[in-house]
Motif scaffolding. Structure first.
Motif, mmCIF file in Angstrom:
data_model
loop_
_atom_site.group_PDB
_atom_site.id
_atom_site.type_symbol
_atom_site.label_atom_id
_atom_site.label_comp_id
_atom_site.label_asym_id
_atom_site.label_seq_id
_atom_site.Cartn_x
_atom_site.Cartn_y
_atom_site.Cartn_z
ATOM 1 N N HIS A 10 -2.724 -8.372 3.317
ATOM 2 C CA HIS A 10 -1.571 -7.251 3.763
ATOM 3 C C HIS A 10 -0.994 -8.597 4.784
ATOM 4 O O HIS A 10 -1.658 -9.162 5.628
ATOM 5 C CB HIS A 10 -2.065 -6.169 3.792
ATOM 6 C CG HIS A 10 -1.058 -5.631 3.807
ATOM 7 N ND1 HIS A 10 -0.306 -5.878 4.551
ATOM 8 C CD2 HIS A 10 -0.279 -4.317 3.561
ATOM 9 C CE1 HIS A 10 1.363 -4.702 5.308
ATOM 10 N NE2 HIS A 10 1.310 -4.186 3.990
ATOM 11 N N PHE B 35 8.526 -3.162 3.270
ATOM 12 C CA PHE B 35 8.879 -3.445 4.142
ATOM 13 C C PHE B 35 9.844 -3.372 5.317
ATOM 14 O O PHE B 35 10.221 -4.898 4.452
ATOM 15 C CB PHE B 35 8.291 -4.982 2.939
ATOM 16 C CG PHE B 35 6.679 -4.443 2.900
ATOM 17 C CD1 PHE B 35 5.781 -4.976 3.299
ATOM 18 C CD2 PHE B 35 6.123 -4.167 1.398
ATOM 19 C CE1 PHE B 35 4.227 -4.802 3.205
ATOM 20 C CE2 PHE B 35 5.143 -3.781 1.309
ATOM 21 C CZ PHE B 35 3.862 -4.755 1.846
ATOM 22 N N ASN C 58 5.585 -0.191 -3.296
ATOM 23 C CA ASN C 58 4.011 0.386 -3.126
ATOM 24 C C ASN C 58 3.560 0.994 -3.818
ATOM 25 O O ASN C 58 4.248 1.236 -4.836
ATOM 26 C CB ASN C 58 4.540 1.089 -1.332
ATOM 27 C CG ASN C 58 4.726 -0.383 -0.763
ATOM 28 O OD1 ASN C 58 3.514 -1.094 0.150
ATOM 29 N ND2 ASN C 58 5.531 0.116 0.119
ATOM 30 N N GLU D 78 0.873 -1.356 0.278
ATOM 31 C CA GLU D 78 -0.109 -0.022 0.028
ATOM 32 C C GLU D 78 1.232 1.264 -0.187
ATOM 33 O O GLU D 78 0.779 1.978 -0.945
ATOM 34 C CB GLU D 78 -1.262 -0.379 1.147
ATOM 35 C CG GLU D 78 -2.065 1.467 1.236
ATOM 36 C CD GLU D 78 -2.832 1.092 2.981
ATOM 37 O OE1 GLU D 78 -3.434 -0.310 3.133
ATOM 38 O OE2 GLU D 78 -2.731 1.979 3.640
HETATM 39 N N1 URA Z 1 3.087 -2.137 4.642
HETATM 40 C C1 URA Z 1 3.261 -1.636 3.109
HETATM 41 O O1 URA Z 1 2.238 -1.810 2.650
HETATM 42 N N2 URA Z 1 4.016 -1.818 2.281
HETATM 43 C C2 URA Z 1 5.342 -0.948 3.458
HETATM 44 O O2 URA Z 1 6.454 -0.743 2.316
HETATM 45 C C3 URA Z 1 5.633 -1.353 4.851
HETATM 46 C C4 URA Z 1 3.598 -1.387 5.049
#
Ligand code: URA
Length: 164
Positions: A137, A36, A63, A23
């Motif tokens: 997610h 992430f 993202n 996201e």
């Molecule tokens: N959540 C996401 O969607 N992207 C990231 O990079 C980290 C957490």
């Protein structure tokens, strides 16, 4: 962009056959400049290990939004509109065999419909002529571990899809 620390572009193998799209950067990602890398990211790395993949080897992670929304609020349409051309260009350059959208917001952005995650899972969609799969997610798996079995089924399908 005004409230960010880092522009979080993406990370991984430019020749990846698998491209993961989340996201937006969170707090840790904004500080590090890499997608992430927080709690969700640790879980994502474990999931990748389970399908014999590794960040940077055969996988590219990006993202929809490249900047952290203030207080991690959901992306707003004008932000998606500004950032999507970057994603499109990333996909054009990497040419993955499969795109996997992580979570409802990434899924809705790529399918361009306000659907629930359960309406988007278990289907191969199309994103600019590249197959697209939508799954949970990792943050949803942390909040609700009962989703982990379905997530594992999705990732087994993903593993087999990119092998074939
Ligand atoms: N959540 C996401 O969607 N992207 C990231 O990079 C980290 C957490």
């Amino acid at each position: 962009g005004k409230t960010r620390n880092s522009f979080v572009f993406g990370v991984g193998d430019p020749n990846a056959d698998l491209m993961l799209v989340g996201e937006a950067p969170g707090k840790e990602e904004d500080l590090k400049g890499e997608p992430f890398v927080g709690r969700s990211g640790k879980l994502l790395d474990n999931i990748l290990r389970a399908i014999n993949k590794k960040r940077g080897e055969g996988v590219y992670i990006a993202n929809v939004l490249k900047c952290r929304p203030p207080n991690n609020r959901d992306p707003i349409p004008s932000e998606v509109k500004k950032c999507e051309p970057y994603l499109l260009r990333q996909i054009k350059i990497i040419k993955p065999k499969l795109i996997v959208a992580l979570g409802k917001v990434a899924g809705q952005t790529l399918v361009k419909k306000d659907l629930l995650i359960k309406e988007m899972r278990n289907k191969v969609h199309d994103y600019n002529s590249i197959p697209l799969i939508i799954t949970y997610h990792p943050a949803a798996l942390l909040r609700n571990p009962s989703l982990k079995l379905d997530s594992w089924k999705d990732f087994q399908y993903i593993r087999d899809f990119i092998k074939s």
